[in-house]
Design a protein around this motif. Structure first.
Motif, PDB file in Angstrom:
ATOM      1  N   LEU A 328       0.838  -1.207   0.000  1.00 13.88           N
ATOM      2  CA  LEU A 328       0.000   0.000   0.000  1.00 13.88           C
ATOM      3  C   LEU A 328       0.869   1.252   0.000  1.00 13.88           C
ATOM      4  N   PRO A 329       0.438   2.302  -0.702  1.00 14.69           N
ATOM      5  CA  PRO A 329       1.179   3.572  -0.628  1.00 14.69           C
ATOM      6  C   PRO A 329       1.280   4.048   0.816  1.00 14.69           C
ATOM      7  N   ARG A 330       2.456   4.465   1.208  1.00 11.12           N
ATOM      8  CA  ARG A 330       2.759   5.010   2.536  1.00 11.12           C
ATOM      9  C   ARG A 330       2.745   3.951   3.651  1.00 11.12           C
ATOM     10  N   TYR A 331       2.604   2.690   3.294  1.00 14.39           N
ATOM     11  CA  TYR A 331       2.687   1.636   4.320  1.00 14.39           C
ATOM     12  C   TYR A 331       4.018   1.690   5.072  1.00 14.39           C
ATOM     13  N   PRO A 332       5.176   1.762   4.368  1.00 11.39           N
ATOM     14  CA  PRO A 332       6.448   1.799   5.115  1.00 11.39           C
ATOM     15  C   PRO A 332       6.550   3.006   6.045  1.00 11.39           C
ATOM     16  N   THR A 347      14.790  -0.577  13.054  1.00  7.95           N
ATOM     17  CA  THR A 347      13.757  -0.959  12.083  1.00  7.95           C
ATOM     18  C   THR A 347      13.060   0.279  11.540  1.00  7.95           C
ATOM     19  N   ALA A 348      12.793   1.240  12.428  1.00  6.61           N
ATOM     20  CA  ALA A 348      12.127   2.471  11.992  1.00  6.61           C
ATOM     21  C   ALA A 348      12.976   3.219  10.978  1.00  6.61           C
ATOM     22  N   ALA A 349      14.290   3.320  11.226  1.00  7.00           N
ATOM     23  CA  ALA A 349      15.183   4.031  10.300  1.00  7.00           C
ATOM     24  C   ALA A 349      15.178   3.349   8.936  1.00  7.00           C
ATOM     25  N   ARG A 350      15.249   2.014   8.931  1.00  6.86           N
ATOM     26  CA  ARG A 350      15.235   1.288   7.651  1.00  6.86           C
ATOM     27  C   ARG A 350      13.929   1.526   6.899  1.00  6.86           C
ATOM     28  N   LEU A 351      12.805   1.526   7.618  1.00  9.77           N
ATOM     29  CA  LEU A 351      11.501   1.725   6.979  1.00  9.77           C
ATOM     30  C   LEU A 351      11.320   3.168   6.502  1.00  9.77           C
ATOM     31  N   TYR A 352      11.852   4.133   7.263  1.00  7.24           N
ATOM     32  CA  TYR A 352      11.785   5.531   6.804  1.00  7.24           C
ATOM     33  C   TYR A 352      12.552   5.683   5.483  1.00  7.24           C
ATOM     34  N   LYS A 358      10.011   5.523  -1.998  1.00  8.78           N
ATOM     35  CA  LYS A 358       8.704   5.332  -2.630  1.00  8.78           C
ATOM     36  C   LYS A 358       7.822   6.575  -2.546  1.00  8.78           C
ATOM     37  N   ALA A 359       8.335   7.657  -1.998  1.00  2.00           N
ATOM     38  CA  ALA A 359       7.524   8.863  -1.783  1.00  2.00           C
ATOM     39  C   ALA A 359       7.006   9.422  -3.107  1.00  2.00           C
ATOM     40  N   PRO A 360       5.758   9.926  -3.126  1.00  5.20           N
ATOM     41  CA  PRO A 360       5.169  10.422  -4.377  1.00  5.20           C
ATOM     42  C   PRO A 360       5.622  11.818  -4.775  1.00  5.20           C
ATOM     43  N   ASN A 361       6.278  12.548  -3.882  1.00  7.01           N
ATOM     44  CA  ASN A 361       6.723  13.899  -4.231  1.00  7.01           C
ATOM     45  C   ASN A 361       8.006  14.225  -3.470  1.00  7.01           C
ATOM     46  N   LEU A 362       8.663  15.293  -3.927  1.00  3.64           N
ATOM     47  CA  LEU A 362       9.975  15.655  -3.389  1.00  3.64           C
ATOM     48  C   LEU A 362       9.897  16.064  -1.921  1.00  3.64           C
ATOM     49  N   ALA A 363       8.876  16.844  -1.548  1.00  3.05           N
ATOM     50  CA  ALA A 363       8.773  17.321  -0.169  1.00  3.05           C
ATOM     51  C   ALA A 363       8.619  16.152   0.798  1.00  3.05           C
ATOM     52  N   ARG A 365       9.539  13.033   0.225  1.00  2.00           N
ATOM     53  CA  ARG A 365      10.782  12.246   0.212  1.00  2.00           C
ATOM     54  C   ARG A 365      11.829  12.869   1.124  1.00  2.00           C
ATOM     55  N   ASP A 366      11.963  14.196   1.049  1.00  4.09           N
ATOM     56  CA  ASP A 366      12.951  14.868   1.894  1.00  4.09           C
ATOM     57  C   ASP A 366      12.622  14.708   3.373  1.00  4.09           C
ATOM     58  N   HIS A 367      11.333  14.822   3.711  1.00  2.80           N
ATOM     59  CA  HIS A 367      10.919  14.673   5.111  1.00  2.80           C
ATOM     60  C   HIS A 367      11.258  13.282   5.633  1.00  2.80           C
ATOM     61  N   LEU A 368      10.931  12.249   4.855  1.00  4.39           N
ATOM     62  CA  LEU A 368      11.189  10.877   5.292  1.00  4.39           C
ATOM     63  C   LEU A 368      12.689  10.580   5.361  1.00  4.39           C
ATOM     64  N   THR A 369      13.445  11.148   4.426  1.00  2.34           N
ATOM     65  CA  THR A 369      14.894  10.970   4.470  1.00  2.34           C
ATOM     66  C   THR A 369      15.475  11.574   5.738  1.00  2.34           C
ATOM     67  N   ARG A 370      14.973  12.732   6.132  1.00  2.00           N
ATOM     68  CA  ARG A 370      15.445  13.370   7.368  1.00  2.00           C
ATOM     69  C   ARG A 370      15.087  12.529   8.596  1.00  2.00           C
TER      70      ARG A 370
END
Length: 385
Positions: A328-332, A347-352, A358-363, A365-370
């Motif tokens: 599902l989108p955003r499941y991880p 585990t949380a860091a790996r899933l983030y 898989k993020a649908p937009n740049l903003a 993706r950047d948030h999850l990478t941080r």
């Protein structure tokens, strides 16, 4: 130049031409030509009756096109007389246009584009900018959509649910280019609420207002996303919240619960909490239970898992999540959040990190990478003494 007035008159003028026998595609082209002419003429010479002016110019544009096209010369016998300027019929065909633009034969993207053009009065260029596609690509998409619905007859009531779904898609596009699609969706939904008395129309309007009220708090000065729990609630628009809650309460009092009313109820509970810690998560879970009953949507079940994790603890949330499809989108991202709350930082860091890929937009993706970087580079909090 009153852009809001022009946009509000677009479906009215389109309806007038339709009642005069002009097919949908030709009428829509003529109205767009009239709008362009209004942008050119009105600043220096505004008309006394903007509606009648647009009708007259659009009708002339249609006649000019019809006369230039040999294949349409038969229609000249019917549309030979040009109407004098002045008052025109007060009938409003906006609702029929909503149903036509949201016809089931159209793809969601085509239905949204046609709604923005025919009902919203946006130009092809504006719609293309909003969707970040070339203007020629959007023009082709709109032309195909107009051809698809040109022969559609409306001898039975249209499907309000389909119209609402299209407007919700418009709202979720948010803002890009020089058109604020979230604000445009609110304007169109207000217009629909005047035309049709339906609790789900009110529910969608309430949902849009409540989400839009939080807009100023969603983005940090550096452009990064701010999660709901971290937003400065003083930046939320209390006027929109008050209006949205009032509209929702009136809709709920009719005892005809629908999906958008239930979503609006969740948004209202978030808006009502003075702080994130004071959010009534138990009630939010109950509303998600209603949404599951109404829609059986996997995305709703995913959001419900987050609410269960807040109401009953992260392990209860993870148990609810385990029953869902991990594609599902955003499941991880949800799994990462719940694992972090449960103390499983690795585990949380790996899933983030997976969610960022898989993020649908740049903003996003950047948030999850941080978030992944934060867990990988900072020590865990000290246990309580």
């Amino acid at each position: 130049m009153d852009e809001v007035l022009l946009r509000s008159l677009t479906p009215v003028v389109l309806g007038v031409l339709g009642r005069r026998g002009v097919d949908f595609a030709a009428a829509e082209d003529a109205v767009q030509d009239a709008l362009v002419e209004a942008w050119r003429v009105w600043p220096a010479d505004p008309p006394r009756d903007p509606r009648a002016w647009l009708v007259t110019v659009a009708w002339r544009r249609f006649l000019d096109t019809a006369r230039a096209d040999a294949a349409r010369r038969r229609r000249e016998d019917v549309v030979d007389e040009e109407p004098p300027p002045g008052p025109v019929s007060g009938v409003d065909d906006t609702l029929q246009l909503y149903f036509r633009c949201a016809h089931p034969s159209l793809s969601p993207s085509s239905a949204v584009a046609l709604t923005l053009r025919a009902v919203g009065g946006l130009t092809t260029r504006q719609i293309a900018q909003a969707y970040l596609v070339p203007e020629a690509t959007m023009a082709q998409r709109i032309s195909r959509a107009k051809r698809t619905v040109s022969g559609v007859r409306f001898d039975q009531p249209g499907d309000v649910a389909t119209v609402l779904r299209v407007l919700y898609l418009v709202f979720n596009e948010g803002y890009s280019g020089d058109v604020d699609l979230a604000a445009e969706a609110i304007r169109l939904t207000r217009q629909l609420a005047v035309a049709v008395d339906h609790p789900e129309v009110a529910g969608l309007l309430a949902l849009m207002l409540l989400h839009h009220a939080r807009r100023a708090g969603r983005i940090a000065p550096d452009g990064s996303l701010v999660p709901l729990a971290e937003q400065d609630r003083r930046r939320w628009d209390t006027g929109l919240i008050t209006e949205g809650v009032a509209i929702l309460q009136t809709a709920l009092s009719r005892d005809r619960l629908g999906e958008f009313q239930a979503q609006a109820a969740v948004a209202a509970l978030h808006a009502d909490a003075p702080t994130a810690a004071e959010t009534d998560w138990v009630q939010i879970v109950e509303w998600y239970d209603e949404l599951v009953r109404l829609t059986d949507s996997p995305v709703v079940r995913l959001n419900r898992a987050v609410a269960v994790g807040e109401a009953d603890g992260p392990r209860a949330g993870l148990a609810a999540l385990a029953a869902l499809d991990d594609t599902l989108p955003r499941y991880p991202a949800v799994a990462a959040y719940l694992h972090e709350r449960d103390g499983n930082r690795s585990t949380a860091a790996r899933l983030y990190a997976e969610a960022a890929r898989k993020a649908p937009n740049l903003a996003e993706r950047d948030h999850l990478t941080r978030q992944a970087a934060r867990l990988n580079t900072t020590p865990p909090p000290a246990p309580p003494s």
